[in-house]
Design a protein around this motif. Structure first.
Motif, PDB file in Angstrom:
ATOM      1  N   ALA A  73       0.759  -1.098  -0.242  1.00 22.47           N
ATOM      2  CA  ALA A  73      -0.117  -0.017   0.008  1.00 22.47           C
ATOM      3  C   ALA A  73       1.092   1.246  -0.038  1.00 22.47           C
ATOM      4  O   ALA A  73       0.444   2.364  -0.600  1.00 22.47           O
ATOM      5  CB  ALA A  73      -1.082   0.097   1.250  1.00 22.47           C
ATOM      6  N   GLU A  74       1.990   1.094   0.472  1.00 24.39           N
ATOM      7  CA  GLU A  74       2.723   2.398   0.799  1.00 24.39           C
ATOM      8  C   GLU A  74       3.909   2.479  -0.302  1.00 24.39           C
ATOM      9  O   GLU A  74       4.730   3.200  -0.296  1.00 24.39           O
ATOM     10  CB  GLU A  74       3.319   2.390   2.188  1.00 24.39           C
ATOM     11  CG  GLU A  74       2.423   2.646   3.138  1.00 24.39           C
ATOM     12  CD  GLU A  74       2.850   2.737   4.587  1.00 24.39           C
ATOM     13  OE1 GLU A  74       4.141   2.710   4.748  1.00 24.39           O
ATOM     14  OE2 GLU A  74       2.175   2.683   5.578  1.00 24.39           O
ATOM     15  N   SER A  87      10.492  -3.323   5.688  1.00 21.11           N
ATOM     16  CA  SER A  87      11.922  -2.536   5.263  1.00 21.11           C
ATOM     17  C   SER A  87      12.233  -2.868   3.876  1.00 21.11           C
ATOM     18  O   SER A  87      12.946  -2.286   3.115  1.00 21.11           O
ATOM     19  CB  SER A  87      12.821  -2.754   6.419  1.00 21.11           C
ATOM     20  OG  SER A  87      13.132  -4.337   6.344  1.00 21.11           O
ATOM     21  N   GLN A  88      12.245  -4.198   3.617  1.00 27.43           N
ATOM     22  CA  GLN A  88      12.320  -4.797   2.169  1.00 27.43           C
ATOM     23  C   GLN A  88      11.581  -3.834   1.117  1.00 27.43           C
ATOM     24  O   GLN A  88      12.134  -3.811   0.100  1.00 27.43           O
ATOM     25  CB  GLN A  88      12.416  -6.236   2.205  1.00 27.43           C
ATOM     26  CG  GLN A  88      13.257  -6.855   2.842  1.00 27.43           C
ATOM     27  CD  GLN A  88      13.126  -8.529   3.113  1.00 27.43           C
ATOM     28  OE1 GLN A  88      11.937  -9.050   3.163  1.00 27.43           O
ATOM     29  NE2 GLN A  88      14.109  -9.301   3.312  1.00 27.43           N
ATOM     30  N   ILE A  89      10.311  -4.007   1.452  1.00 29.26           N
ATOM     31  CA  ILE A  89       9.386  -3.299   0.534  1.00 29.26           C
ATOM     32  C   ILE A  89       9.994  -1.665   0.275  1.00 29.26           C
ATOM     33  O   ILE A  89      10.128  -1.177  -0.751  1.00 29.26           O
ATOM     34  CB  ILE A  89       7.932  -3.131   0.899  1.00 29.26           C
ATOM     35  CG1 ILE A  89       7.247  -4.779   0.670  1.00 29.26           C
ATOM     36  CG2 ILE A  89       7.183  -2.297  -0.009  1.00 29.26           C
ATOM     37  CD1 ILE A  89       7.115  -5.287  -0.295  1.00 29.26           C
ATOM     38  N   ARG A  90      10.269  -1.373   1.456  1.00 28.50           N
ATOM     39  CA  ARG A  90      10.794   0.343   1.416  1.00 28.50           C
ATOM     40  C   ARG A  90      11.952   0.351   0.622  1.00 28.50           C
ATOM     41  O   ARG A  90      12.091   1.451  -0.191  1.00 28.50           O
ATOM     42  CB  ARG A  90      10.883   0.886   2.820  1.00 28.50           C
ATOM     43  CG  ARG A  90      10.917   2.293   2.929  1.00 28.50           C
ATOM     44  CD  ARG A  90      11.107   2.683   4.414  1.00 28.50           C
ATOM     45  NE  ARG A  90      10.103   2.299   5.044  1.00 28.50           N
ATOM     46  CZ  ARG A  90      10.139   1.233   6.105  1.00 28.50           C
ATOM     47  NH1 ARG A  90      11.279   0.850   6.542  1.00 28.50           N
ATOM     48  NH2 ARG A  90       8.910   1.303   6.776  1.00 28.50           N
ATOM     49  N   MET A 137      15.133   0.790  -5.609  1.00 30.59           N
ATOM     50  CA  MET A 137      15.325   0.253  -6.566  1.00 30.59           C
ATOM     51  C   MET A 137      14.399   0.570  -7.830  1.00 30.59           C
ATOM     52  O   MET A 137      14.641   0.385  -9.138  1.00 30.59           O
ATOM     53  CB  MET A 137      14.951  -1.438  -6.354  1.00 30.59           C
ATOM     54  CG  MET A 137      15.765  -2.079  -5.445  1.00 30.59           C
ATOM     55  SD  MET A 137      17.631  -1.834  -5.840  1.00 30.59           S
ATOM     56  CE  MET A 137      18.066  -3.366  -6.924  1.00 30.59           C
ATOM     57  N   ILE A 138      13.188   1.050  -7.579  1.00 30.77           N
ATOM     58  CA  ILE A 138      12.252   1.523  -8.514  1.00 30.77           C
ATOM     59  C   ILE A 138      12.992   2.667  -9.318  1.00 30.77           C
ATOM     60  O   ILE A 138      12.781   2.539 -10.671  1.00 30.77           O
ATOM     61  CB  ILE A 138      11.176   1.815  -8.062  1.00 30.77           C
ATOM     62  CG1 ILE A 138      10.373   0.619  -7.398  1.00 30.77           C
ATOM     63  CG2 ILE A 138      10.180   2.663  -8.899  1.00 30.77           C
ATOM     64  CD1 ILE A 138      10.053  -0.437  -8.682  1.00 30.77           C
TER      65      ILE A 138
END
Length: 236
Positions: free
Chosen positions: A12-13, A195-198, A204-205
């Motif tokens: 979501a974030e 933290s991995q999603i962040r 990376m994006i």
């Protein structure tokens, strides 16, 4: 129906990712929009532009649908409706844009689902699909969140409506492939941490945006498909 996975809350974030894929889809999002499997509605604000006249949130999970008003702008609320169910519930209606953002991979009979959606498209309308790419990346996380499979271009082409006019088909997030491979073969996680999603979203994006252009969108963690119903609704 209750959604089996937790990916909606996790992602979501992921604002950079949402801005990225939305920038690719937004030029086709216009008129009467149907967002199939909208979840909590978190993608809508990124996708809506001035050419949108109405927005229908369609979601089979009533608990997720109840959260949509919490995630959309006031201006979008004024032109939106929420429908509990599947595309079968909208038979007889027409839309100019139909969105499937990270939805088709959850459906066993993907071709049948997309054919039903195509029947709701107005002539000249667009069907927009975003799915996870490459079956070799299928991992415990995919299983955890209820993914039936992942897609390459050939598989996606085979499931798109027969009479649809192809517009574009390409990959996004080339750097995400490396992270997915690391998770599958090294970490073996059923779900990433926040933290991995962040890290993926913030670090990376932005790199993927550059690398995707350099690779001419030939590889990526996700796959985008855009097709159009012929303006005169003729069969091709």
């Amino acid at each position: 129906m209750n959604y089996p996975g937790t990916e909606l809350e996790l992602f979501a974030e992921a604002t950079n990712w949402k801005r990225y894929f939305a920038s690719k889809l937004r030029p086709f999002v216009r008129g009467r929009v149907l967002d199939v499997g909208c979840g909590m509605g978190v993608n809508a604000n990124y996708l809506v532009g001035p050419t949108v006249s109405s927005y229908t949130f369609l979601e089979p999970d009533l608990q997720l649908l109840a959260h949509v008003p919490d995630h959309i702008d006031a201006s979008l609320k004024k032109m939106s409706e929420m429908v509990h169910g599947t595309v079968d519930k909208l038979e007889g209606r027409q839309f100019d844009t139909i969105l499937y953002v990270d939805v088709v991979e959850h459906i066993e009979q993907g071709p049948d689902e997309l054919d039903r959606a195509y029947s709701l498209l107005a002539p000249g309308g667009h069907l927009l699909v975003l799915v996870p790419a490459y079956q070799f990346l299928y991992s415990k996380f995919d299983e955890e969140v209820g993914h039936v499979k992942r897609y390459n271009k050939e598989q996606m082409r085979s499931e798109l409506p027969r009479w649809a006019r192809p517009v574009s088909l390409y990959y996004l997030d080339s750097m995400g492939v490396l992270l997915s491979l690391a998770n599958k073969f090294l970490l073996h996680q059923a779900r990433p941490t926040r933290s991995q999603i962040r890290f993926w979203d913030q670090c990376m994006i932005p790199i993927s945006r550059i690398m995707d252009k350099m690779l001419i969108h030939k590889a990526g963690r996700s796959l985008i498909a855009v097709v159009q119903k012929p303006p005169a609704a003729q069969k091709l």
